[in-house]
Scaffold this active site. Sequence first.
Site, PDB file in Angstrom:
ATOM      1  N   GLU A 121       0.827  -1.221   0.000  1.00  0.00           N
ATOM      2  CA  GLU A 121       0.000   0.000   0.000  1.00  0.00           C
ATOM      3  C   GLU A 121       0.855   1.263   0.000  1.00  0.00           C
ATOM      4  O   GLU A 121       0.538   2.249  -0.687  1.00  0.00           O
ATOM      5  CB  GLU A 121      -0.919  -0.016   1.238  1.00  0.00           C
ATOM      6  CG  GLU A 121      -1.908   1.108   1.288  1.00  0.00           C
ATOM      7  CD  GLU A 121      -2.926   1.045   0.162  1.00  0.00           C
ATOM      8  OE1 GLU A 121      -3.741   0.117   0.146  1.00  0.00           O
ATOM      9  OE2 GLU A 121      -2.896   1.937  -0.712  1.00  0.00           O
ATOM     10  N   GLY A 126       1.898   7.091  -0.601  1.00  0.00           N
ATOM     11  CA  GLY A 126       2.123   7.048   0.847  1.00  0.00           C
ATOM     12  C   GLY A 126       0.906   6.681   1.667  1.00  0.00           C
ATOM     13  O   GLY A 126       0.439   5.550   1.629  1.00  0.00           O
ATOM     14  N   ASP A 193       9.183   8.013 -11.048  1.00  0.00           N
ATOM     15  CA  ASP A 193       8.450   7.632  -9.841  1.00  0.00           C
ATOM     16  C   ASP A 193       6.935   7.638 -10.127  1.00  0.00           C
ATOM     17  O   ASP A 193       6.219   6.708  -9.743  1.00  0.00           O
ATOM     18  CB  ASP A 193       8.804   8.623  -8.722  1.00  0.00           C
ATOM     19  CG  ASP A 193       8.128   8.296  -7.415  1.00  0.00           C
ATOM     20  OD1 ASP A 193       8.577   7.366  -6.733  1.00  0.00           O
ATOM     21  OD2 ASP A 193       7.121   8.964  -7.084  1.00  0.00           O
ATOM     22  N   LYS A 197       4.432   4.211 -10.058  1.00  0.00           N
ATOM     23  CA  LYS A 197       3.179   4.168  -9.288  1.00  0.00           C
ATOM     24  C   LYS A 197       1.999   3.932 -10.223  1.00  0.00           C
ATOM     25  O   LYS A 197       1.069   3.187  -9.891  1.00  0.00           O
ATOM     26  CB  LYS A 197       3.004   5.466  -8.497  1.00  0.00           C
ATOM     27  CG  LYS A 197       4.026   5.561  -7.363  1.00  0.00           C
ATOM     28  CD  LYS A 197       4.139   6.962  -6.817  1.00  0.00           C
ATOM     29  CE  LYS A 197       5.100   7.016  -5.634  1.00  0.00           C
ATOM     30  NZ  LYS A 197       5.458   8.368  -5.247  1.00  0.00           N
TER      31      LYS A 197
END
Length: 410
Positions: A121, A126, A193, A197
């Site tokens: 998760e 975050g 990044d 994700k």
Amino acid sequence: MSNKLKIGLFGFGCVGSGLYEVLNQSNLLNASIEKIVVKDRDKHRSLAKDRFSFEKETVLDDSAINLVVELIDDAEAAFEIVTEAFRRGKNVVSANKKLIAEHLDELLALSEECGVSFLYEAAVCGSIPVIRNLEEYYNNDSLASIKGICNGTSNYVLTRLNNELKSFDEVLADAQAIGFAESDPTLDIDGFDSKYKLQILLLHTFGLKTVPQNVLNIGVRHVKAEDILFAKEKGLRLKLISYAKKVEDEIVAFAAPMFVKDDSFAFEVNNEFNAVEIEGLFADKQVFVGKGAGSFPTASAVLSDVSALQYNYKYEYRKLGSNSSSLADDFVFKVFVSSKNAESLSLINFIQVEEEFSSSNYSYKVGLIKSSSINYELYRNQPDLFIAAFEDAEIELIKKEKQQVESLEV
Ligand SMILES: NC(=O)c1ccc[n+]([C@@H]2O[C@H](COP(=O)([O-])OP(=O)(O)OC[C@H]3O[C@@H](n4cnc5c(N)ncnc54)[C@H](OP(=O)(O)O)[C@@H]3O)[C@@H](O)[C@H]2O)c1
């Protein structure tokens, strides 16, 4: 009955030490950190020296440890640790999006083969609980799109640029000084990044497995004050968006700067905050906003995975296989391209130009291009070229213009 979790923790940096704290403060969990493995033997730590070891085998060989929490900053070393933990029958929690995006297929296959759970998760946005929601809550809704501000560093830099009209380098240096950007900011500001994700989101939103090479990423490194002024004049803001939308039976996906309007989910998401908008066929649009990074916010997502493992939770990947959509390998979208040097604009092959401006030290074009006509190397090798998409126009124009372009090409 909940299982007693005996944790082998890898990494005691920003997130690892945060997890140690939040776990100590949470008396709801039947879990304890048995061993901590780090890398640097000489580093000063907040805990006694004898709490740490430096060999991964210390944890992997310990049959009493039933959960590995991997919070290191090295994706290749993490791959060794995680796959070995699977083989030893240990469940794994990780926050490592690079590891997951680069080894998606192998990690899924091996965790399945070894009958262990692999939860991550914290790897996407975050503290925002997006993966578990996609897996559980949105399991039955047919999803139309997912868009996110998934990278706090670039959002912080873009927010400062919007407010202060300083140079990109100046704001990036400030961000590095206060710890919002790494000394090598490439992964964050060049869209890697955000792409990693996005790949994880694609898996849980559309059941789509991808490799990094097949998903376009361009970043915010080349943004100029004039580009911000262009946005302001039109009432738009620039945001680095991880974007995926179902168009006919294909999924259009990329990570790129986008101009967003004041009614966009992204418009007021500023500084280091993250946000994700999920659009379902029945539920319509829903937005999650929260802290995408930082010690405690990220540790809270790790803690939630640890907690879920008390009850043997596993991702079921129900959308995998049940979804026939594939990744669109080429599509038409509306972009803005600017440069200090008008000649650089000729590197981009526009199908149709809607607007253009040229002066001795700044030029731009707005129009339609094929996604296959740009790539990361083109963006990275032309330090002067800034490329951004448009959130709404892109949604409308891909479908319509794709058909038009195809009929023109026949
Ligand atoms: N920071 C965030 O806000 C955030 C948010 C979401 C996800 N994440 C992810 O969480 C993970 C950890 O990030 P972080 O910010 O906590 O990193 P960090 O502060 O740089 O800490 C990294 C830790 O990993 C340890 N380490 C590195 N290589 C190792 C190895 N081969 N074996 C054992 N330990 C090793 C380091 O050991 P030493 O202490 O000995 O140097 C250090 O304790 C990364 O995957 C990151 O992408 C971070």
